[in-house]
Design an enzyme around this catalytic site. Structure first.
Site, PDB file in Angstrom:
ATOM      1  CB  SER A 407      -0.889  -0.001   1.244  1.00 38.98           C
ATOM      2  OG  SER A 407      -1.926   0.934   1.123  1.00 38.98           O
ATOM      3  CD  GLN A 486      -1.755   7.339  -3.303  1.00 39.72           C
ATOM      4  OE1 GLN A 486      -1.093   7.925  -2.452  1.00 39.72           O
ATOM      5  NE2 GLN A 486      -2.705   6.463  -2.998  1.00 39.72           N
ATOM      6  CE1 TYR A 567      -3.001  14.562   2.579  1.00 35.99           C
ATOM      7  CE2 TYR A 567      -3.512  12.354   1.810  1.00 35.99           C
ATOM      8  CZ  TYR A 567      -2.888  13.189   2.710  1.00 35.99           C
ATOM      9  OH  TYR A 567      -2.147  12.665   3.739  1.00 35.99           O
ATOM     10  NE  ARG A 615      -5.523   4.219  -1.145  1.00 36.96           N
ATOM     11  CZ  ARG A 615      -4.725   3.713  -0.196  1.00 36.96           C
ATOM     12  NH1 ARG A 615      -4.311   4.467   0.805  1.00 36.96           N
ATOM     13  NH2 ARG A 615      -4.338   2.461  -0.240  1.00 36.96           N
ATOM     14  NE  ARG A 709      -0.083   1.203  11.507  1.00 36.34           N
ATOM     15  CZ  ARG A 709      -1.033   1.979  10.998  1.00 36.34           C
ATOM     16  NH1 ARG A 709      -1.865   1.485  10.096  1.00 36.34           N
ATOM     17  NH2 ARG A 709      -1.140   3.241  11.366  1.00 36.34           N
TER      18      ARG A 709
END
Length: 765
Positions: A407, A486, A567, A615, A709
């Site tokens: 990710s 991205q 964003y 996304r 993670r």
């Protein structure tokens, strides 16, 4: 321990939880004066059968062998679950259920309480809870989902009661089903479902459930108990073999989820459904109440004061209950949205149903029934010996060798937007680690579009050349691994400190001006952005296209447009952050306009054979924000403009959000978009195990799974997942220099002789 001898205890509610609490507390201290108050008669009961897990039964056996022996004599046990849909019956084995009649359970507990000297008072309302609290040492409120005790002290317990979207009715059949049976009926009015299981040699519980609108369309809202019972028997005649159903003061109702902020008040404590409820589709109500009773009794024994005991009881039980409620919510919502899944292939539908709560997983189900799980994998298209996560997936001309995505994770380690050695090692290590697709962090399209001074960019040729160094390494050293970029603009969330210096906090100096759809700061102490003009929108769109051209030259295999997490482009989508009154604000269609313009402009310059994803935040986790149904509309809009997959995240749009964290907590949003918008999805959000990935992919809830993670913890997470599953194949190829490490190293001696004999007593005696 709490007043073990001579204390007075009142228990409000004579269900299994209240009765078992009374029996345990009396058995532990026979001098206690314990009274159970039950407003109904001894043989009054709702429902018909009760399912208990092996875990719960083990606790009962350990605490009270007499009760366990009595229960065991009446158990009906079975291993199979049948799923019947569209003429297909699929059976999964190895599930180990135990059930008995609810009435018989109450009789056993009545007998045990009387034998121990508990006073049972039936047929009258309990005295006022406040009066009981004044005259007793302990009051246990086990008075159910409609608890009067909870309501009497609601200012202290602060309950939250949530209604849901299905109607259901408890019925019974006078024969024993040979498995736990789920049957789906697609009627002219909508989808209905039957949940049934045996609870005696000659009886089964049958629950019929359907969405409220289906219930009304079918006319059940106008039928009495007898007519409803006969109608249900007719609809599910195949499951019942044409036999009738019977009722017992049965009524259509909706499930209510009960959550309390506190479970105790002075010497009064909530237990069972009075404290919490979990949907019947995971069979947890009686189980939770009995486990509450065991924990409460133990805590009263272990702690010197009542206050400490009740605090310990809540501390012990709350996380267990919260976990169960999350699983029950997932299961309940799956059935509420059952119509979404009815067109799945038959075996995948069955697997999806069995894994709906996320407690039963692919690996767990494979251990229980390898033949069934193998048949689902073959129908899905898994080659022999290949876990679902290692099947390939195609987006345009790009074929990913497995379903694992690293990710996007902001590293805040660039200098003037240029990725350096850290990025080469960071992304290169994860590419060598076996993931099918490795994504960069959000790469900013302008200096003003950075989140922090450490954010990477693609607004200069120097940055593009630095990215080319990284993609060249990935393609040369980890052949078969794709690398994606991205692209994004920070909007109102820019000009902040590095994450480890204070996430989302403004820079102490050197701030740059922010822009956003509307002049709203992200945090009260943050900078207020300027509202973008039409001319500035054109400039930003061109910044995105220039960055996309550089990304193509840099050798990226896939481009993702960041329209999530508050964003800039996300700021246009959310009604909480877009208050514009021009053509770019107001209705959902207008709020979509600028993100779609940017998408179209980028798609035009991005090579046609390379895929583009987007996304999105599927919910703002805040009142008045984007709701799941609008997220589906957003996904449909991007799909209509040619997006190849939607990367489904949530939240981070407003600072006062209230997310519902938990394992795989965002995946239901991806699931919904996949099925309702008809577009491939990337699921993300607390997906932490390869078992989760296998389960999500095989159930058809996601096409790809993005993990963050776990890849920080272990750069070789994907290769280790393959090794742990014994998989060797094209979906997880070890780099040649690392092949010697494709087996877990031994950590100690494993050949020591096992002890064969235990001697009791001293050898010197």
């Amino acid at each position: 321990m709490f007043s073990a001898q001579g204390s007075r205890i009142a228990i409000i509610g004579g269900g299994p939880g209240g009765l078992y609490t009374a029996a345990l507390l009396k058995r532990l201290a026979p001098d206690r004066e314990i009274t159970v108050h039950e407003r109904n008669a001894p043989d009054d009961t709702f429902g018909f059968g009760v399912v208990l897990s092996d875990e719960t039964l083990g606790g009962i056996e350990h605490a009270d062998a007499d009760v366990y022996a009595a229960l065991k004599a009446h158990f009906v046990r079975w291993d199979d679950i049948d799923i019947v849909h569209r003429g297909h019956r699929h059976t999964s084995s190895g599930h180990r259920f135990a059930a008995l009649g609810r009435r018989r359970l109450l009789e056993i507990l009545h007998e045990r309480c009387r034998a121990l000297g508990v006073a049972l008072r039936f047929g009258a309302e309990a005295p006022d809870p406040a009066e009981l609290a004044r005259t007793h040492d302990l009051v246990v409120a086990a008075d159910g989902v409609h608890s009067a005790t909870r309501e009497a002290f609601r200012d202290v317990f602060r309950p939250h009661v949530t209604g849901h979207r299905c109607r259901y009715i408890w019925l019974a059949a006078d024969f024993a089903l040979d498995a736990f049976r789920f049957e789906i009926a697609e009627t002219e009015h909508g989808v209905m479902q039957l949940h049934g299981y045996p609870y005696a040699a000659d009886a089964s519980t049958v629950i019929v459930e359907m969405r409220e609108e289906v219930w009304k369309a079918a006319g059940f809202d106008e039928l009495g108990e007898e007519e409803s019972t006969a109608r249900c028997a007719k609809i599910f005649a195949d499951a019942l073999g044409g036999r009738p159903l019977r009722s017992n003061n049965s009524a259509w109702t909706t499930f209510r989820t009960v959550v309390n902020e506190r479970w105790s008040h002075g010497n009064t404590v909530l237990l069972g459904d009075a404290a919490h409820t979990a949907h019947f589709s995971i069979g947890s109500g009686t189980k939770l109440a009995v486990e509450d009773a065991l924990a409460l009794a133990a805590c009263l024994e272990e702690h010197p004061s009542l206050a400490e005991a009740l605090a310990a009881y809540e501390e012990e039980r709350r996380p267990v209950v919260a976990s169960t409620q999350r699983a029950a919510k997932a299961s309940m919502e799956w059935f509420e949205d059952l119509a979404r899944y009815v067109d799945q292939p038959p075996r995948q539908f069955a697997f999806n149903l069995l894994t709906r709560s996320r407690r039963v997983t692919h690996d767990n189900l494979r251990l229980r029934d390898a033949d069934f799980t193998g048949s689902v994998e073959r129908e899905f298209g898994c080659p022999d010996g290949t876990p679902p996560m290692f099947t390939p997936f195609r987006l345009r001309d790009l074929t990913l060798r497995n379903r694992v995505v690293v990710s996007p994770m902001d590293m805040y380690s660039a200098v003037d937007g240029v990725p350096g050695d850290f990025h080469l090692v960071h992304l290169g290590a994860r590419a060598l680690g076996g993931a099918g697709l490795v994504m960069t962090e959000m790469v900013c399209v302008s200096p003003e579009g950075r989140i922090t001074p450490g954010c990477a960019g693609l607004y200069t040729n120097r940055q593009g050349e630095a990215w080319r160094r990284i993609t060249d390494f990935v393609h040369a050293s980890a052949p078969g691994t794709a690398v994606g970029v991205q692209l994004g603009h920070s909007g109102r969330k820019g000009s902040t400190r590095l994450m480890w210096e204070g996430m989302d906090e403004p820079l102490p100096e050197g701030n740059w001006p922010l822009v956003a759809p509307s002049p709203l700061p992200y945090r009260p102490d943050g900078q207020t952005p300027r509202e973008l003009s039409r001319a500035q929108l054109t400039d930003i769109r061109e910044q995105f296209t220039s960055a996309a051209v550089r990304a193509a030259r840099a050798g990226f295999d896939l481009l993702e447009l960041h329209c999530a997490h508050g964003y800039l482009l996300s700021g246009f989508l959310s009604p909480l952050t877009n208050l514009r009154t021009d053509a770019y604000g107001g209705s959902p269609e207008k709020r979509l306009r600028f993100p779609l313009e940017v998408f179209d402009a980028v798609r035009e310059v991005w090579p046609g054979e390379r895929p583009m994803t987007v996304r999105v935040s599927a919910t703002d986790w805040a009142e008045g924000g984007i709701a799941p149904e609008e997220a589906v509309a957003i996904a449909r809009a991007f799909a209509a403009h040619g997006v190849d997959a939607v990367d489904v995240s949530t939240g981070q749009v407003v600072a006062d959000e209230r997310p519902e964290f938990g394992r795989s907590y965002q995946t239901p949003y991806a699931d919904r978009i996949r099925h309702e918008a008809g577009v491939p999805v990337i699921a993300v959000g607390a997906i932490s195990s390869w078992d989760d990935v296998n389960s999500l992919v095989l159930a058809g809830r996601a096409d790809l799974c993005a993990l963050a993670r776990p890849h920080l913890y272990d750069p070789h997470w994907t290769l280790h997942a393959a090794a742990e599953q014994g998989y060797e194949g094209p979906g997880a190829v070890w780099p040649a220099p690392y092949r010697a490490g494709s087996r877990p190293p031994r950590t100690g001696r494993t050949d020591a002789p096992r002890p064969r004999l235990t001697l009791h007593g001293s050898q010197d005696a």
